[in-house]
Design a protein around this motif. Structure first.
Motif, PDB file in Angstrom:
ATOM      1  N   MET A 160       1.470  17.393  10.517  1.00 42.43           N
ATOM      2  CA  MET A 160       1.805  16.815  11.823  1.00 42.43           C
ATOM      3  C   MET A 160       0.562  16.762  12.702  1.00 42.43           C
ATOM      4  O   MET A 160      -0.222  17.709  12.729  1.00 42.43           O
ATOM      5  CB  MET A 160       2.904  17.636  12.503  1.00 42.43           C
ATOM      6  CG  MET A 160       3.323  17.086  13.874  1.00 42.43           C
ATOM      7  SD  MET A 160       4.561  18.101  14.677  1.00 42.43           S
ATOM      8  CE  MET A 160       5.979  17.750  13.638  1.00 42.43           C
ATOM      9  N   ALA A 161       0.380  15.668  13.393  1.00 42.51           N
ATOM     10  CA  ALA A 161      -0.779  15.511  14.259  1.00 42.51           C
ATOM     11  C   ALA A 161      -0.730  16.483  15.432  1.00 42.51           C
ATOM     12  O   ALA A 161       0.340  16.871  15.906  1.00 42.51           O
ATOM     13  CB  ALA A 161      -0.832  14.077  14.772  1.00 42.51           C
ATOM     14  N   THR A 162      -1.901  16.878  15.913  1.00 40.68           N
ATOM     15  CA  THR A 162      -2.019  17.770  17.065  1.00 40.68           C
ATOM     16  C   THR A 162      -2.610  17.006  18.244  1.00 40.68           C
ATOM     17  O   THR A 162      -3.081  15.862  18.098  1.00 40.68           O
ATOM     18  CB  THR A 162      -2.920  18.964  16.735  1.00 40.68           C
ATOM     19  OG1 THR A 162      -4.258  18.474  16.501  1.00 40.68           O
ATOM     20  CG2 THR A 162      -2.428  19.698  15.488  1.00 40.68           C
ATOM     21  N   ILE A 163      -2.611  17.651  19.407  1.00 42.00           N
ATOM     22  CA  ILE A 163      -3.212  17.028  20.584  1.00 42.00           C
ATOM     23  C   ILE A 163      -4.688  16.764  20.340  1.00 42.00           C
ATOM     24  O   ILE A 163      -5.232  15.726  20.756  1.00 42.00           O
ATOM     25  CB  ILE A 163      -3.018  17.929  21.826  1.00 42.00           C
ATOM     26  CG1 ILE A 163      -1.556  17.874  22.293  1.00 42.00           C
ATOM     27  CG2 ILE A 163      -3.931  17.483  22.962  1.00 42.00           C
ATOM     28  CD1 ILE A 163      -1.279  18.658  23.551  1.00 42.00           C
ATOM     29  N   LYS A 164      -5.346  17.674  19.617  1.00 41.05           N
ATOM     30  CA  LYS A 164      -6.767  17.478  19.311  1.00 41.05           C
ATOM     31  C   LYS A 164      -6.973  16.241  18.441  1.00 41.05           C
ATOM     32  O   LYS A 164      -7.920  15.471  18.643  1.00 41.05           O
ATOM     33  CB  LYS A 164      -7.331  18.711  18.610  1.00 41.05           C
ATOM     34  CG  LYS A 164      -8.842  18.651  18.402  1.00 41.05           C
ATOM     35  CD  LYS A 164      -9.379  19.952  17.827  1.00 41.05           C
ATOM     36  CE  LYS A 164     -10.901  19.867  17.669  1.00 41.05           C
ATOM     37  NZ  LYS A 164     -11.455  21.132  17.113  1.00 41.05           N
ATOM     38  N   ASP A 165      -6.075  16.030  17.471  1.00 43.29           N
ATOM     39  CA  ASP A 165      -6.154  14.833  16.630  1.00 43.29           C
ATOM     40  C   ASP A 165      -6.032  13.563  17.482  1.00 43.29           C
ATOM     41  O   ASP A 165      -6.765  12.589  17.271  1.00 43.29           O
ATOM     42  CB  ASP A 165      -5.039  14.838  15.573  1.00 43.29           C
ATOM     43  CG  ASP A 165      -5.195  15.967  14.564  1.00 43.29           C
ATOM     44  OD1 ASP A 165      -6.340  16.358  14.300  1.00 43.29           O
ATOM     45  OD2 ASP A 165      -4.149  16.448  14.071  1.00 43.29           O
ATOM     46  N   ILE A 166      -5.114  13.600  18.422  1.00 40.79           N
ATOM     47  CA  ILE A 166      -4.904  12.433  19.294  1.00 40.79           C
ATOM     48  C   ILE A 166      -6.142  12.174  20.145  1.00 40.79           C
ATOM     49  O   ILE A 166      -6.565  11.029  20.328  1.00 40.79           O
ATOM     50  CB  ILE A 166      -3.675  12.622  20.205  1.00 40.79           C
ATOM     51  CG1 ILE A 166      -2.431  12.960  19.382  1.00 40.79           C
ATOM     52  CG2 ILE A 166      -3.432  11.380  21.049  1.00 40.79           C
ATOM     53  CD1 ILE A 166      -2.089  11.948  18.321  1.00 40.79           C
ATOM     54  N   SER A 167      -6.758  13.257  20.651  1.00 44.87           N
ATOM     55  CA  SER A 167      -7.944  13.097  21.498  1.00 44.87           C
ATOM     56  C   SER A 167      -9.096  12.476  20.710  1.00 44.87           C
ATOM     57  O   SER A 167      -9.835  11.632  21.240  1.00 44.87           O
ATOM     58  CB  SER A 167      -8.373  14.449  22.086  1.00 44.87           C
ATOM     59  OG  SER A 167      -8.932  15.292  21.087  1.00 44.87           O
ATOM     60  N   LEU A 168      -9.243  12.873  19.433  1.00 41.56           N
ATOM     61  CA  LEU A 168     -10.303  12.312  18.596  1.00 41.56           C
ATOM     62  C   LEU A 168     -10.047  10.833  18.308  1.00 41.56           C
ATOM     63  O   LEU A 168     -10.968  10.009  18.346  1.00 41.56           O
ATOM     64  CB  LEU A 168     -10.411  13.096  17.287  1.00 41.56           C
ATOM     65  CG  LEU A 168     -10.936  14.535  17.413  1.00 41.56           C
ATOM     66  CD1 LEU A 168     -10.817  15.269  16.079  1.00 41.56           C
ATOM     67  CD2 LEU A 168     -12.396  14.524  17.887  1.00 41.56           C
ATOM     68  N   ARG A 169      -8.824  10.486  18.040  1.00 46.25           N
ATOM     69  CA  ARG A 169      -8.489   9.087  17.750  1.00 46.25           C
ATOM     70  C   ARG A 169      -8.707   8.195  18.965  1.00 46.25           C
ATOM     71  O   ARG A 169      -9.115   7.043  18.834  1.00 46.25           O
ATOM     72  CB  ARG A 169      -7.029   8.974  17.302  1.00 46.25           C
ATOM     73  CG  ARG A 169      -6.747   9.577  15.934  1.00 46.25           C
ATOM     74  CD  ARG A 169      -5.374   9.120  15.457  1.00 46.25           C
ATOM     75  NE  ARG A 169      -4.972   9.802  14.222  1.00 46.25           N
ATOM     76  CZ  ARG A 169      -3.978   9.406  13.447  1.00 46.25           C
ATOM     77  NH1 ARG A 169      -3.286   8.330  13.773  1.00 46.25           N
ATOM     78  NH2 ARG A 169      -3.665  10.068  12.347  1.00 46.25           N
ATOM     79  N   CYS A 170      -8.404   8.735  20.138  1.00 46.24           N
ATOM     80  CA  CYS A 170      -8.502   7.932  21.360  1.00 46.24           C
ATOM     81  C   CYS A 170      -9.878   8.000  22.014  1.00 46.24           C
ATOM     82  O   CYS A 170     -10.182   7.207  22.910  1.00 46.24           O
ATOM     83  CB  CYS A 170      -7.444   8.384  22.372  1.00 46.24           C
ATOM     84  SG  CYS A 170      -5.744   8.102  21.823  1.00 46.24           S
ATOM     85  N   GLY A 171     -10.682   8.975  21.597  1.00 46.12           N
ATOM     86  CA  GLY A 171     -11.999   9.128  22.191  1.00 46.12           C
ATOM     87  C   GLY A 171     -11.959   9.672  23.599  1.00 46.12           C
ATOM     88  O   GLY A 171     -12.799   9.323  24.439  1.00 46.12           O
ATOM     89  N   VAL A 172     -10.965  10.513  23.878  1.00 44.70           N
ATOM     90  CA  VAL A 172     -10.841  11.143  25.189  1.00 44.70           C
ATOM     91  C   VAL A 172     -10.697  12.648  25.002  1.00 44.70           C
ATOM     92  O   VAL A 172     -10.527  13.136  23.885  1.00 44.70           O
ATOM     93  CB  VAL A 172      -9.623  10.593  25.975  1.00 44.70           C
ATOM     94  CG1 VAL A 172      -9.777   9.104  26.226  1.00 44.70           C
ATOM     95  CG2 VAL A 172      -8.328  10.864  25.210  1.00 44.70           C
ATOM     96  N   SER A 173     -10.748  13.374  26.101  1.00 46.25           N
ATOM     97  CA  SER A 173     -10.658  14.822  26.018  1.00 46.25           C
ATOM     98  C   SER A 173      -9.229  15.285  25.744  1.00 46.25           C
ATOM     99  O   SER A 173      -8.269  14.539  25.955  1.00 46.25           O
ATOM    100  CB  SER A 173     -11.142  15.452  27.323  1.00 46.25           C
ATOM    101  OG  SER A 173     -10.245  15.147  28.375  1.00 46.25           O
ATOM    102  N   VAL A 174      -9.117  16.536  25.272  1.00 48.00           N
ATOM    103  CA  VAL A 174      -7.804  17.130  25.029  1.00 48.00           C
ATOM    104  C   VAL A 174      -7.005  17.190  26.331  1.00 48.00           C
ATOM    105  O   VAL A 174      -5.804  16.944  26.352  1.00 48.00           O
ATOM    106  CB  VAL A 174      -7.955  18.535  24.409  1.00 48.00           C
ATOM    107  CG1 VAL A 174      -6.612  19.267  24.396  1.00 48.00           C
ATOM    108  CG2 VAL A 174      -8.518  18.444  22.995  1.00 48.00           C
ATOM    109  N   SER A 175      -7.691  17.495  27.432  1.00 44.63           N
ATOM    110  CA  SER A 175      -6.991  17.602  28.722  1.00 44.63           C
ATOM    111  C   SER A 175      -6.442  16.247  29.164  1.00 44.63           C
ATOM    112  O   SER A 175      -5.353  16.165  29.746  1.00 44.63           O
ATOM    113  CB  SER A 175      -7.928  18.161  29.796  1.00 44.63           C
ATOM    114  OG  SER A 175      -9.017  17.292  30.035  1.00 44.63           O
ATOM    115  N   THR A 176      -7.170  15.163  28.871  1.00 41.01           N
ATOM    116  CA  THR A 176      -6.687  13.825  29.216  1.00 41.01           C
ATOM    117  C   THR A 176      -5.436  13.486  28.408  1.00 41.01           C
ATOM    118  O   THR A 176      -4.463  12.913  28.934  1.00 41.01           O
ATOM    119  CB  THR A 176      -7.771  12.764  28.967  1.00 41.01           C
ATOM    120  OG1 THR A 176      -8.897  13.048  29.795  1.00 41.01           O
ATOM    121  CG2 THR A 176      -7.264  11.363  29.287  1.00 41.01           C
TER     122      THR A 176
END
Length: 339
Positions: free
Chosen positions: A1-17
């Motif tokens: 399952m994807a994590t917030i960190k995975d999403i941040s890397l895919r989107c090129g934004v920070s984990v907090s964003t």
């Protein structure tokens, strides 16, 4: 399952964003939020709803009140488009919707009781008898509320510009040479009031006076009601040359009555509606009407309600008016042209 960190890397934004986007914070752009939510859905990331509710003190669930006296219900094209657009916009912001009911299982309750049971974050009143005590109780409660088709001081209201819409429609009919114009208006509401005021003002501006019997009260979106009222108008000693119905469904009822009486539209009687539903444009002749932007009404209602939920101190309880469009159709005869 994807994590917030995975999403941040895919989107090129920070984990907090990413966290802000998924949790409904306002200090990021709408484009960034939608991009992150879309990426999260594609990646199969869904935060645990219970954990999220405890952390944010929200359920991310909006109650929708849809109570109608007509039999069409959710099949009504006008409301179907509004609700679909509302749901789509709410989902993009991370919210689910649940319809507010009187009965949960065998348990009977008020609208407000249901909201408290489900712990909704806010309420969207899409269709209701706005003067009912239970509806007023809900509007006056602590819940953030957005309404359409009616304005309350205690809630945000999203309305089409009914004054301008009726002004455009009435002036167009007058410009076509009509002076004997009847109006089958809806039941008492702020929408009805504004349309009636606008209708009277345009008549006055053009030096036109019509008899009281040309004004009759019908039921919004009820072809059956308008059929009976049209019969009464058309049987008057001095009948109107044009009948404006409260909405397109009601206009279809007027057209049904006219045809049963052997009258041709628009040669013998002109008819106009309000709303701009697609079925009215599929008929012959196409209906002259005012088109309301139902998709915009739904999305704007969702946007305003979620802003009120998430930022109550910076969101005003305003009435928001949306633009309308005159659809000339072919159901209003030009009396200025010689036969």
């Amino acid at each position: 399952m994807a994590t917030i960190k995975d999403i941040s890397l895919r989107c090129g934004v920070s984990v907090s964003t990413v966290s802000k986007a998924l949790n409904g914070y306002q200090d990021i752009s709408e484009a960034t939020r939608e991009m992150i939510i879309k990426t999260a859905h594609e990646a199969g990331y869904f935060p645990d709803a219970n954990v999220r509710a405890l952390k944010m003190k929200k359920t991310y669930n909006i109650g929708v009140l849809f109570s109608t006296l007509t039999k069409h219900g959710l099949r009504n094209e006008y409301f179907a488009h509004i609700l679909a657009s509302f749901k789509e916009k709410a989902a993009k912001r991370g919210y689910d919707i649940t319809f507010i009911e009187h009965n949960i299982g065998n348990r009977k309750m008020t609208y407000l009781d249901h909201c408290r049971l489900r712990n909704f974050d806010g309420v969207f009143i899409a269709c209701a008898e706005f003067t009912e005590p239970e509806v007023l109780e809900l509007v006056n409660s602590d819940y953030p509320v957005v309404t359409i088709d009616h304005a309350f001081n205690e809630a945000i209201s999203v309305l089409s510009d009914n004054v301008e819409g009726m002004r455009q429609l009435t002036q167009y009919i007058i410009d076509q040479g009509h002076r004997k114009i009847a109006y089958i208006h809806g039941t008492k509401s702020s929408v009805t009031h504004n349309r009636l005021v606008s209708f009277h003002n345009v008549l006055k501006e053009n030096g036109i006076t019509v008899p009281e019997e040309y004004f009759v009260e019908g039921i919004y979106r009820s072809a059956e009601s308008s059929e009976e009222l049209a019969l009464r108008l058309l049987n008057l000693p001095d009948p109107p040359t044009c009948i404006i119905a409260s909405d397109d469904y009601a206009a279809l009822g007027v057209m049904n009555t006219a045809r049963r009486m052997g009258l041709k539209i628009p040669e013998d009687i002109s008819v106009a509606g309000y709303d701009g539903i697609s079925v009215a444009q599929a008929l012959e002749p196409k209906l002259t009407t005012i088109k309301q932007d139902t998709d915009k009404i739904g999305s704007e209602a969702a946007k305003q309600l979620i802003n009120l939920i998430e930022n109550p101190m910076s969101t005003s309880l305003d009435t928001i008016y949306l633009k309308v469009q005159l659809v000339k159709g072919a159901s209003v005869r030009n009396l200025n042209k010689a036969d």
